[in-house]
Write a protein that holds these residues in place. Structure first.
Motif, mmCIF file in Angstrom:
data_model
loop_
_atom_site.group_PDB
_atom_site.id
_atom_site.type_symbol
_atom_site.label_atom_id
_atom_site.label_comp_id
_atom_site.label_asym_id
_atom_site.label_seq_id
_atom_site.Cartn_x
_atom_site.Cartn_y
_atom_site.Cartn_z
ATOM 1 N N GLY A 1 0.806 -1.203 0.000
ATOM 2 C CA GLY A 1 0.000 0.000 0.000
ATOM 3 C C GLY A 1 0.844 1.258 0.000
ATOM 4 N N GLN A 2 1.809 1.328 0.895
ATOM 5 C CA GLN A 2 2.658 2.513 0.898
ATOM 6 C C GLN A 2 3.566 2.491 -0.330
ATOM 7 O OE1 GLN A 2 2.465 5.017 2.908
ATOM 8 N NE2 GLN A 2 0.865 4.088 4.160
ATOM 9 N N PRO A 3 3.526 3.562 -1.114
ATOM 10 C CA PRO A 3 4.458 3.613 -2.237
ATOM 11 C C PRO A 3 5.885 3.692 -1.710
ATOM 12 C CG PRO A 3 3.237 5.677 -2.028
ATOM 13 C CD PRO A 3 2.650 4.731 -1.044
ATOM 14 N N GLN A 4 6.714 2.877 -2.253
ATOM 15 C CA GLN A 4 8.102 2.848 -1.799
ATOM 16 C C GLN A 4 8.933 3.731 -2.716
ATOM 17 O OE1 GLN A 4 9.688 0.370 0.462
ATOM 18 N NE2 GLN A 4 7.681 0.045 1.349
ATOM 19 N N PHE A 5 9.640 4.665 -2.131
ATOM 20 C CA PHE A 5 10.472 5.521 -2.940
ATOM 21 C C PHE A 5 11.920 5.089 -2.843
ATOM 22 C CE2 PHE A 5 6.693 8.017 -2.038
ATOM 23 C CZ PHE A 5 6.306 8.313 -3.326
ATOM 24 N N ARG A 6 12.616 5.502 -3.846
ATOM 25 C CA ARG A 6 13.976 5.023 -3.998
ATOM 26 C C ARG A 6 14.808 5.196 -2.719
ATOM 27 N NH1 ARG A 6 17.560 7.143 -8.882
ATOM 28 N NH2 ARG A 6 15.445 7.390 -9.619
ATOM 29 N N TYR A 7 14.624 6.344 -2.105
ATOM 30 C CA TYR A 7 15.521 6.647 -0.998
ATOM 31 C C TYR A 7 15.047 6.028 0.312
ATOM 32 C CZ TYR A 7 16.931 9.852 -4.579
ATOM 33 O OH TYR A 7 17.340 10.377 -5.766
ATOM 34 N N THR A 8 13.854 5.526 0.311
ATOM 35 C CA THR A 8 13.352 4.949 1.560
ATOM 36 C C THR A 8 13.266 3.435 1.472
ATOM 37 O OG1 THR A 8 11.090 5.123 0.815
ATOM 38 C CG2 THR A 8 11.986 6.997 2.046
ATOM 39 N N GLN A 9 13.557 2.907 0.295
ATOM 40 C CA GLN A 9 13.405 1.471 0.158
ATOM 41 C C GLN A 9 14.436 0.730 0.993
ATOM 42 O OE1 GLN A 9 13.504 1.092 -4.127
ATOM 43 N NE2 GLN A 9 11.621 -0.119 -3.944
ATOM 44 N N THR A 10 13.968 -0.296 1.607
ATOM 45 C CA THR A 10 14.927 -1.112 2.343
ATOM 46 C C THR A 10 15.689 -1.971 1.359
ATOM 47 O OG1 THR A 10 13.277 -2.822 2.626
ATOM 48 C CG2 THR A 10 13.482 -1.202 4.400
ATOM 49 N N PRO A 11 16.983 -2.084 1.552
ATOM 50 C CA PRO A 11 17.778 -2.886 0.633
ATOM 51 C C PRO A 11 17.331 -4.335 0.601
ATOM 52 C CG PRO A 11 19.190 -1.480 1.937
ATOM 53 C CD PRO A 11 17.800 -1.357 2.507
ATOM 54 N N SER A 12 17.512 -4.896 -0.544
ATOM 55 C CA SER A 12 17.197 -6.307 -0.724
ATOM 56 C C SER A 12 18.233 -6.878 -1.675
ATOM 57 C CB SER A 12 15.805 -6.458 -1.339
ATOM 58 O OG SER A 12 15.642 -7.756 -1.885
ATOM 59 N N LYS A 13 18.525 -8.124 -1.543
ATOM 60 C CA LYS A 13 19.464 -8.702 -2.497
ATOM 61 C C LYS A 13 18.781 -8.971 -3.840
ATOM 62 C CE LYS A 13 19.363 -13.270 -0.175
ATOM 63 N NZ LYS A 13 18.140 -13.788 -0.731
ATOM 64 N N VAL A 14 17.489 -8.720 -3.859
ATOM 65 C CA VAL A 14 16.768 -8.780 -5.140
ATOM 66 C C VAL A 14 16.602 -7.362 -5.675
ATOM 67 C CG1 VAL A 14 14.655 -9.467 -6.309
ATOM 68 C CG2 VAL A 14 15.510 -10.821 -4.380
ATOM 69 N N LEU A 15 17.000 -7.169 -6.912
ATOM 70 C CA LEU A 15 16.828 -5.864 -7.544
ATOM 71 C C LEU A 15 15.723 -5.933 -8.587
ATOM 72 C CD1 LEU A 15 20.540 -4.757 -8.063
ATOM 73 C CD2 LEU A 15 18.998 -4.321 -6.135
ATOM 74 N N HIS A 16 15.044 -4.810 -8.657
ATOM 75 C CA HIS A 16 13.961 -4.678 -9.640
ATOM 76 C C HIS A 16 14.463 -3.783 -10.763
ATOM 77 C CE1 HIS A 16 9.947 -2.659 -10.786
ATOM 78 N NE2 HIS A 16 10.035 -3.795 -11.430
ATOM 79 N N LEU A 17 14.441 -4.278 -11.965
ATOM 80 C CA LEU A 17 14.927 -3.514 -13.114
ATOM 81 C C LEU A 17 13.770 -3.151 -14.024
ATOM 82 C CD1 LEU A 17 17.262 -5.565 -12.122
ATOM 83 C CD2 LEU A 17 18.382 -4.915 -14.237
ATOM 84 N N ARG A 18 13.754 -1.893 -14.395
ATOM 85 C CA ARG A 18 12.656 -1.411 -15.257
ATOM 86 C C ARG A 18 13.214 -0.842 -16.549
ATOM 87 N NH1 ARG A 18 10.986 3.168 -12.841
ATOM 88 N NH2 ARG A 18 12.452 2.989 -11.141
ATOM 89 N N ASN A 19 12.306 -0.608 -17.457
ATOM 90 C CA ASN A 19 12.642 0.031 -18.732
ATOM 91 C C ASN A 19 13.622 -0.800 -19.566
ATOM 92 O OD1 ASN A 19 12.078 2.215 -20.447
ATOM 93 N ND2 ASN A 19 14.081 3.113 -20.011
ATOM 94 N N LEU A 20 13.550 -2.069 -19.380
ATOM 95 C CA LEU A 20 14.377 -2.937 -20.211
ATOM 96 C C LEU A 20 13.762 -3.051 -21.596
ATOM 97 C CD1 LEU A 20 14.756 -5.691 -17.519
ATOM 98 C CD2 LEU A 20 16.713 -4.530 -18.556
ATOM 99 N N PRO A 21 14.569 -3.344 -22.590
ATOM 100 C CA PRO A 21 13.959 -3.694 -23.874
ATOM 101 C C PRO A 21 13.201 -5.008 -23.697
ATOM 102 C CG PRO A 21 16.330 -4.072 -23.925
ATOM 103 C CD PRO A 21 16.033 -3.417 -22.612
ATOM 104 N N TRP A 22 12.093 -5.105 -24.339
ATOM 105 C CA TRP A 22 11.251 -6.283 -24.087
ATOM 106 C C TRP A 22 11.913 -7.578 -24.551
ATOM 107 C CZ3 TRP A 22 9.692 -9.484 -27.955
ATOM 108 C CH2 TRP A 22 9.769 -8.988 -29.251
ATOM 109 N N GLU A 23 12.868 -7.421 -25.470
ATOM 110 C CA GLU A 23 13.532 -8.625 -25.967
ATOM 111 C C GLU A 23 14.587 -9.135 -25.004
ATOM 112 O OE1 GLU A 23 13.627 -5.609 -27.324
ATOM 113 O OE2 GLU A 23 13.531 -5.624 -29.504
ATOM 114 N N CYS A 24 14.824 -8.355 -23.965
ATOM 115 C CA CYS A 24 15.930 -8.665 -23.054
ATOM 116 C C CYS A 24 15.896 -10.121 -22.578
ATOM 117 C CB CYS A 24 15.862 -7.732 -21.857
ATOM 118 S SG CYS A 24 17.177 -8.012 -20.671
ATOM 119 N N ILE A 25 17.029 -10.742 -22.658
ATOM 120 C CA ILE A 25 17.111 -12.124 -22.202
ATOM 121 C C ILE A 25 18.013 -12.217 -20.977
ATOM 122 C CG2 ILE A 25 16.651 -13.161 -24.442
ATOM 123 C CD1 ILE A 25 19.648 -13.496 -24.805
ATOM 124 N N GLU A 26 17.926 -13.342 -20.341
ATOM 125 C CA GLU A 26 18.623 -13.521 -19.068
ATOM 126 C C GLU A 26 20.115 -13.212 -19.185
ATOM 127 O OE1 GLU A 26 18.900 -17.559 -17.664
ATOM 128 O OE2 GLU A 26 18.640 -16.900 -15.601
#
Length: 474
Positions: free
Chosen positions: A5-30
């Motif tokens: 519910g709470q929007p998480q902003f970049r500077y307040t996000q708690t670190p995680s060893k999982v990263l979320h990547l956006r704006n990738l080209p859709w063809e992007c492969i592993e």
DNA sequence: AGCACA
């Protein structure tokens, strides 16, 4: 417990060893994800092509510090993270591990499930599909059908390697425009793996082909040109008979289960398969008998009758165009009684086509057959050399070489002669069921009594039994 | 450009 519910902003996000990547080209492969991230640490898991646009991804590092390194590096870098020239936005994921739930469609196999988005069934001929996929190897069989998901095709290759090369090359791409009717806008291919390994093609028709078996009969309805209701001697329209009945259930106040239907319809002979589904807000079922005669008897006897007393669950029967249902052996909506130990086998049943508990193919289902020439009149049949993998160029213009006009016979590569045997096995099991003659079914005698008299709903012609008798499903 | 639904 509401943690979201709470929007998480970049500077307040708690670190995680999982990263979320956006704006990738859709063809992007592993591989590209790994290439981007591995300078910062060990990658233990990825998930790419996430989201509606397939342009997001997750990367999980072995260690939290590695993820922090990557985020802080790009936070202060003058060069943004990039994949294929696109800037990639990186943040900590709000989850702490990637769960890779490989769906059935992700398990590689030799049969592809192709959804052709944005087209009607009539827009893309089976020849075009064959042409497109033949670029990657010999196509053994194709079955097309329409589902909620849209126009779909199952395409059978020799092996998973060939199938995956086709998938890699074509997933997300479009069929070249010149192969499509003018009015079609875009038509993206969505490709996953089917769990099928060998399609059961009964006829060569405009919607199914077996390229391994030139002797396979052509769909009789296709030869006639149209599936038109046969006209009886009296000039009235006569329904095409079938061994499969379509039951519409009216006034369904009580649950009608597979078991109930089996009980009801078994009174007239062996029931081979049952499938229940919803259509137009109502409930329908397909009931498969070994032969037309049995189906006809059941149809006549049960038409207009109610499963439960009081006018509940009234049956309306017609002949289906199906001849052999392809159903899950054991589910709450379907049953295949021809498979022994179906309870066990159900676990191994191939959920080849997603979304539905019941799936069936029917080469005869479409009423129209375009033209008298069997190959659908398509001049576009092409025979590309099997095994070669030409590069796929969706912008390919018409007039490219490779097209040869192929005769209306099917490209007659007779591969595995064993494939012929498969069709023999498609027939009915050797159960000769004692038919209940029509005459024996008095309208006032419940046919249910024939098989399972106890704890079963009453089959009543019109609710003429004493009122107040409640169905056992209450 | 903003979080996975198998």
């Amino acid at each position: 417990m509401s943690t979201s519910g709470q929007p998480q902003f970049r500077y307040t996000q708690t670190p995680s060893k999982v990263l979320h990547l956006r704006n990738l080209p859709w063809e992007c492969i592993e591989e590209e994800l790994i290439e981007l991230c591995k300078p910062f640490g060990k990658i233990v898991n990825t998930k790419c092509n996430v989201g509606a646009n397939r342009n997001q991804a997750f990367v999980e590092f072995a260690d939290l510090n590695q993820a922090i390194n990557m985020v802080t590096y790009y936070a202060s870098s003058s060069e943004p993270a990039q994949v294929r020239g696109k800037t990639v936005y990186i943040q900590y994921s709000n989850r702490h591990e990637i769960v890779n739930n490989k769906g059935p469609g992700d398990v590689p196999g030799n049969v592809l499930l192709v959804t052709i988005e944005g087209v009607e069934a009539g827009d893309v001929s089976i020849d075009v599909i064959h042409l497109v996929f033949s670029a990657f190897g010999f196509v053994h069989k194709i079955a097309t059908f329409e589902k909620a998901a849209g126009f779909q095709a199952l395409i059978q290759f020799s092996d998973a390697v060939t199938a995956s090369s086709a998938r890699e090359a074509l997933d997300g791409r479009s069929i070249p425009r010149y192969l499509l009717p003018e009015h079609v806008g875009s038509c993206h291919l969505r490709i996953s793996y089917s769990a099928h390994t060998d399609l059961n093609i009964k006829f060569q028709s405009h919607r199914s082909r077996d390229y391994t078996n030139p002797y396979l009969p052509v769909n009789p309805t296709a030869i006639e040109g149209f599936v038109q209701p046969a006209v009886g001697p009296d000039g009235k329209k006569k329904e095409l008979e079938s061994n499969v009945l379509l039951a519409s259930i009216e006034n369904m106040q009580y649950a009608v289960t597979v078991d109930v239907l089996h009980t009801v319809f078994s009174a007239f002979g062996t029931v081979q398969k049952i499938a229940i589904f919803e259509k137009n807000g109502g409930t329908q079922a397909l009931i498969q008998y070994p032969d037309v005669t049995t189906a006809a008897v059941a149809k006549d006897a049960l038409e207009g009758h109610c499963i439960y007393d009081g006018g509940y669950c009234k049956l309306h029967l017609s002949y289906s165009r199906h001849t052999d249902l392809n159903v899950k052996a054991y589910s709450d909506k379907s049953r295949d009684y021809t498979i022994p130990e179906s309870g066990l086998l159900a676990m191994q049943q191939a959920p080849g086509v997603p979304t539905a508990a019941t799936v069936w193919q029917n080469p005869q289902a479409s009423p129209m057959f375009p033209g008298s020439e069997f190959a659908g009149g398509s001049a576009m049949l092409a025979q590309s050399s099997a095994g070669q993998v030409p590069s796929w160029d969706p912008n390919m213009q018409a007039g490219r070489p490779t097209f040869v006009s192929v005769s209306r016979t099917f490209p007659g590569k007779t591969y595995a002669p064993s494939s012929v045997q498969a069709y023999a096995s498609a027939s009915t099991p050797g159960v000769s069921s004692p038919l209940v003659q029509t005459g024996q079914i008095s309208p006032t005698v419940s046919p249910l009594g024939v098989s399972q008299p106890v704890h079963q709903p009453n089959m009543q012609p019109g609710g003429s039994l004493p009122p107040g008798q409640s169905p056992y499903y209450g």
